[in-house]
Every structure is written in structure tokens, then in C-alpha cells.
Motif scaffolding. Structure first.
Motif, PDB file in Angstrom:
ATOM      1  N   MET A   1       0.006 -10.410  14.242  1.00  0.00           N
ATOM      2  CA  MET A   1      -1.099 -10.044  13.353  1.00  0.00           C
ATOM      3  C   MET A   1      -2.439 -10.543  13.908  1.00  0.00           C
ATOM      4  O   MET A   1      -3.446  -9.842  13.817  1.00  0.00           O
ATOM      5  CB  MET A   1      -0.825 -10.547  11.940  1.00  0.00           C
ATOM      6  CG  MET A   1       0.291  -9.757  11.263  1.00  0.00           C
ATOM      7  SD  MET A   1       0.612 -10.227   9.548  1.00  0.00           S
ATOM      8  CE  MET A   1       1.713 -11.620   9.776  1.00  0.00           C
ATOM      9  N   MET A   2      -2.448 -11.723  14.502  1.00  0.00           N
ATOM     10  CA  MET A   2      -3.668 -12.219  15.144  1.00  0.00           C
ATOM     11  C   MET A   2      -4.127 -11.248  16.229  1.00  0.00           C
ATOM     12  O   MET A   2      -5.327 -11.011  16.402  1.00  0.00           O
ATOM     13  CB  MET A   2      -3.425 -13.598  15.773  1.00  0.00           C
ATOM     14  CG  MET A   2      -3.314 -14.723  14.774  1.00  0.00           C
ATOM     15  SD  MET A   2      -2.829 -16.294  15.560  1.00  0.00           S
ATOM     16  CE  MET A   2      -4.180 -16.560  16.695  1.00  0.00           C
ATOM     17  N   ASN A   3      -3.172 -10.676  16.951  1.00  0.00           N
ATOM     18  CA  ASN A   3      -3.488  -9.776  18.061  1.00  0.00           C
ATOM     19  C   ASN A   3      -4.092  -8.447  17.623  1.00  0.00           C
ATOM     20  O   ASN A   3      -4.605  -7.702  18.459  1.00  0.00           O
ATOM     21  CB  ASN A   3      -2.246  -9.539  18.922  1.00  0.00           C
ATOM     22  CG  ASN A   3      -1.895 -10.755  19.751  1.00  0.00           C
ATOM     23  OD1 ASN A   3      -2.756 -11.575  20.071  1.00  0.00           O
ATOM     24  ND2 ASN A   3      -0.629 -10.889  20.107  1.00  0.00           N
TER      25      ASN A   3
ATOM     26  N   TYR B   1      -0.706  -4.765   8.130  1.00  0.00           N
ATOM     27  CA  TYR B   1      -0.945  -3.660   9.066  1.00  0.00           C
ATOM     28  C   TYR B   1      -1.569  -2.465   8.340  1.00  0.00           C
ATOM     29  O   TYR B   1      -2.474  -1.814   8.866  1.00  0.00           O
ATOM     30  CB  TYR B   1       0.344  -3.260   9.776  1.00  0.00           C
ATOM     31  CG  TYR B   1       0.578  -4.031  11.052  1.00  0.00           C
ATOM     32  CD1 TYR B   1       0.504  -3.412  12.296  1.00  0.00           C
ATOM     33  CD2 TYR B   1       0.843  -5.394  11.026  1.00  0.00           C
ATOM     34  CE1 TYR B   1       0.705  -4.118  13.468  1.00  0.00           C
ATOM     35  CE2 TYR B   1       1.050  -6.114  12.190  1.00  0.00           C
ATOM     36  CZ  TYR B   1       0.981  -5.474  13.413  1.00  0.00           C
ATOM     37  OH  TYR B   1       1.170  -6.182  14.584  1.00  0.00           O
ATOM     38  N   ASP B   2      -1.104  -2.180   7.124  1.00  0.00           N
ATOM     39  CA  ASP B   2      -1.700  -1.086   6.361  1.00  0.00           C
ATOM     40  C   ASP B   2      -3.147  -1.406   5.982  1.00  0.00           C
ATOM     41  O   ASP B   2      -4.012  -0.519   6.030  1.00  0.00           O
ATOM     42  CB  ASP B   2      -0.876  -0.776   5.110  1.00  0.00           C
ATOM     43  CG  ASP B   2       0.382   0.009   5.435  1.00  0.00           C
ATOM     44  OD1 ASP B   2       0.528   0.488   6.582  1.00  0.00           O
ATOM     45  OD2 ASP B   2       1.229   0.160   4.526  1.00  0.00           O
ATOM     46  N   ALA B   3      -3.434  -2.651   5.619  1.00  0.00           N
ATOM     47  CA  ALA B   3      -4.815  -3.029   5.281  1.00  0.00           C
ATOM     48  C   ALA B   3      -5.730  -2.868   6.489  1.00  0.00           C
ATOM     49  O   ALA B   3      -6.866  -2.394   6.361  1.00  0.00           O
ATOM     50  CB  ALA B   3      -4.859  -4.464   4.754  1.00  0.00           C
ATOM     51  N   VAL B   4      -5.237  -3.222   7.657  1.00  0.00           N
ATOM     52  CA  VAL B   4      -6.017  -3.026   8.891  1.00  0.00           C
ATOM     53  C   VAL B   4      -6.225  -1.534   9.128  1.00  0.00           C
ATOM     54  O   VAL B   4      -7.347  -1.089   9.423  1.00  0.00           O
ATOM     55  CB  VAL B   4      -5.329  -3.705  10.096  1.00  0.00           C
ATOM     56  CG1 VAL B   4      -5.979  -3.282  11.412  1.00  0.00           C
ATOM     57  CG2 VAL B   4      -5.354  -5.226   9.942  1.00  0.00           C
TER      58      VAL B   4
ATOM     59  N   PHE C   1       0.804  -1.215   0.000  1.00  0.00           N
ATOM     60  CA  PHE C   1       0.000   0.000   0.000  1.00  0.00           C
ATOM     61  C   PHE C   1       0.844   1.274   0.000  1.00  0.00           C
ATOM     62  O   PHE C   1       0.356   2.341  -0.358  1.00  0.00           O
ATOM     63  CB  PHE C   1      -0.931   0.015   1.215  1.00  0.00           C
ATOM     64  CG  PHE C   1      -1.999  -1.036   1.165  1.00  0.00           C
ATOM     65  CD1 PHE C   1      -3.186  -0.826   0.472  1.00  0.00           C
ATOM     66  CD2 PHE C   1      -1.820  -2.254   1.806  1.00  0.00           C
ATOM     67  CE1 PHE C   1      -4.169  -1.795   0.415  1.00  0.00           C
ATOM     68  CE2 PHE C   1      -2.803  -3.237   1.764  1.00  0.00           C
ATOM     69  CZ  PHE C   1      -3.965  -3.010   1.063  1.00  0.00           C
ATOM     70  N   PHE C   2       2.109   1.191   0.411  1.00  0.00           N
ATOM     71  CA  PHE C   2       2.934   2.385   0.551  1.00  0.00           C
ATOM     72  C   PHE C   2       3.354   2.934  -0.810  1.00  0.00           C
ATOM     73  O   PHE C   2       3.992   2.239  -1.605  1.00  0.00           O
ATOM     74  CB  PHE C   2       4.183   2.091   1.392  1.00  0.00           C
ATOM     75  CG  PHE C   2       5.074   3.283   1.575  1.00  0.00           C
ATOM     76  CD1 PHE C   2       4.755   4.246   2.511  1.00  0.00           C
ATOM     77  CD2 PHE C   2       6.196   3.460   0.792  1.00  0.00           C
ATOM     78  CE1 PHE C   2       5.556   5.361   2.678  1.00  0.00           C
ATOM     79  CE2 PHE C   2       7.005   4.565   0.941  1.00  0.00           C
ATOM     80  CZ  PHE C   2       6.690   5.518   1.886  1.00  0.00           C
TER      81      PHE C   2
ATOM     82  N   ASN D   1       8.259  -8.814   7.008  1.00  0.00           N
ATOM     83  CA  ASN D   1       8.509  -7.599   6.228  1.00  0.00           C
ATOM     84  C   ASN D   1       7.302  -7.238   5.365  1.00  0.00           C
ATOM     85  O   ASN D   1       6.411  -6.516   5.809  1.00  0.00           O
ATOM     86  CB  ASN D   1       9.775  -7.747   5.380  1.00  0.00           C
ATOM     87  CG  ASN D   1      11.016  -7.947   6.226  1.00  0.00           C
ATOM     88  OD1 ASN D   1      11.012  -7.701   7.425  1.00  0.00           O
ATOM     89  ND2 ASN D   1      12.083  -8.408   5.618  1.00  0.00           N
ATOM     90  N   CYS D   2       7.271  -7.718   4.144  1.00  0.00           N
ATOM     91  CA  CYS D   2       6.242  -7.290   3.197  1.00  0.00           C
ATOM     92  C   CYS D   2       4.854  -7.788   3.572  1.00  0.00           C
ATOM     93  O   CYS D   2       3.873  -7.059   3.396  1.00  0.00           O
ATOM     94  CB  CYS D   2       6.622  -7.726   1.790  1.00  0.00           C
ATOM     95  SG  CYS D   2       8.193  -6.980   1.283  1.00  0.00           S
TER      96      CYS D   2
END
Length: 196
Positions: A178-180, A146-149, A113-114, A139-140
Motif C-alpha cells: 500500500m505504501m508503494n 486500493y479502491d479509495a486510491v 466500496f464494492f 483482505n478488507c
């Protein structure tokens, strides 16, 4: 119900390129080669369900002018650095093929997304849910997830055995992180059996 969700879902296949996945790849991820069959199956299932497949790849300038500062020493006149546009290392691994209706997105940083138009493209396509497979988990994969969230996709899913890192411990730790934050983390079999 599940069939309707697939119409608003995109599968992002991240960095499944020869330099990342196969020996002697210049940026090889140790666990990458082992997940190729799972990624191939995820793509097949996605296409069967009518899910949009987005191929997220790196393709760099031969002189490395578009790479992160910490990578620039790998590029230069007379040197073919990792993932140079048009090089064999930038090609998708065998078994993964961009087909009509798929979308290819070139990125130059960790997140899909960046500094790309991915979010705009997905919004225009009516996408509300994102599923991620590929390399490398810390990494990717992680940055894109995180960006999608942060961009408020309704569900963000990482197929745990269709993603990989240098070690299983690094992979597991990042999956837990990521689950968290609410990311769904099914196995490929669980994802494949989650609907028609």
C-alpha cells in the motif's frame, strides 16, 4: 491547516466485529484483538477532531445467500454462520460504539466500496481524505484502500498499528504494497500528533 483537512476526512473502521476479532470468532483474525485499544483511541481522536466516523461491517443473510461462494458452506438451515445479521458475532467488539453523527455501512464483500453506496455518501459529505483502521490487512483493508486510491481520494491513510492480519509478516507485506501506491502509513501516535 490540519483542522480544515479534518472536515474533509473520514475514518473508516473496518470489520471490528466479534466474529473477526475475538475468540472463538468464526472468522477470527489472529492479530485483531490486540489492536482494539488502538482502534478505540483512533475513534476518540477522530471524534475530537470532527472527523466523520464510518463503521464498515459485514452482516450476512442466515442462509449465506449474500456471501462469496467460498464461504457458503458455513451457512445453512440450523447453522449460524459468521457475521449473520442480528447474531452476537456480528456485533462490534466492546469499547467500539456507533454514536450519533457516525455512519454505519454494511458490505458483503472485501472492499467497503464494492457494490455499496460508500463513495457516493462520502462525496455528498464533502470527504476528500480517507483514513482506515480495522481488520484484516490483506483482505478488507487492502481492497478498500486500493479502491479509495482508484477513486482518487486526495490522501488515503492506513494507521499501521490500528490494523491487523493473521501474522505480522502478512501485515507488513501488505502495508509495504500500500505504501508503494502512495498510501500514507503512520502509527497511531504519529497520526494523533499530526494536527490539532
Amino acid at each position: 491547516m490540519a483542522a480544515e483537512k479534518w472536515k474533509t476526512t473520514a475514518l473508516l473502521i473496518v470489520d471490528m466485529q466479534k466474529d473477526f476479532v475475538l475468540p472463538p470468532g468464526k472468522s477470527r483474525v489472529a492479530g485483531g484483538e490486540a489492536i482494539v485499544p488502538s482502534v478505540v483511541k483512533a475513534v476518540e481522536v477522530a471524534r475530537h477532531r470532527g472527523i466523520l466516523v464510518v463503521w464498515v461491517v459485514r452482516e450476512h443473510d442466515a442462509l449465506g445467500r449474500d456471501v462469496e461462494l467460498f464461504r457458503r458452506h458455513q451457512y445453512g438451515v440450523g447453522t449460524i454462520g459468521p457475521l449473520v445479521k442480528g447474531s452476537e458475532g456480528a456485533e462490534l467488539v466492546d469499547g467500539l460504539i456507533i454514536k450519533e453523527g457516525d455512519y454505519k455501512l454494511v458490505k458483503s464483500r472485501f472492499s467497503a466500496f464494492f457494490a455499496t453506496h460508500l463513495h457516493s455518501f462520502l462525496q455528498t459529505a464533502g470527504i476528500k481524505n480517507v483514513v482506515v483502521a480495522g481488520v484484516q490487512t490483506p483482505n478488507c483493508i487492502r481492497q478498500s484502500v486500493y479502491d479509495a486510491v482508484a477513486l482518487n481520494y486526495q490522501t488515503v491513510t492506513v494507521i499501521v498499528d490500528a490494523t491487523a492480519a493473521a501474522t505480522t509478516e502478512i501485515h507488513a507485506a501488505n502495508i509495504l504494497d500500500m505504501m508503494n501506491i502512495g498510501v500514507e502509513t503512520p502509527t497511531l501516535d504519529e497520526w494523533c500528533s499530526s494536527g490539532p
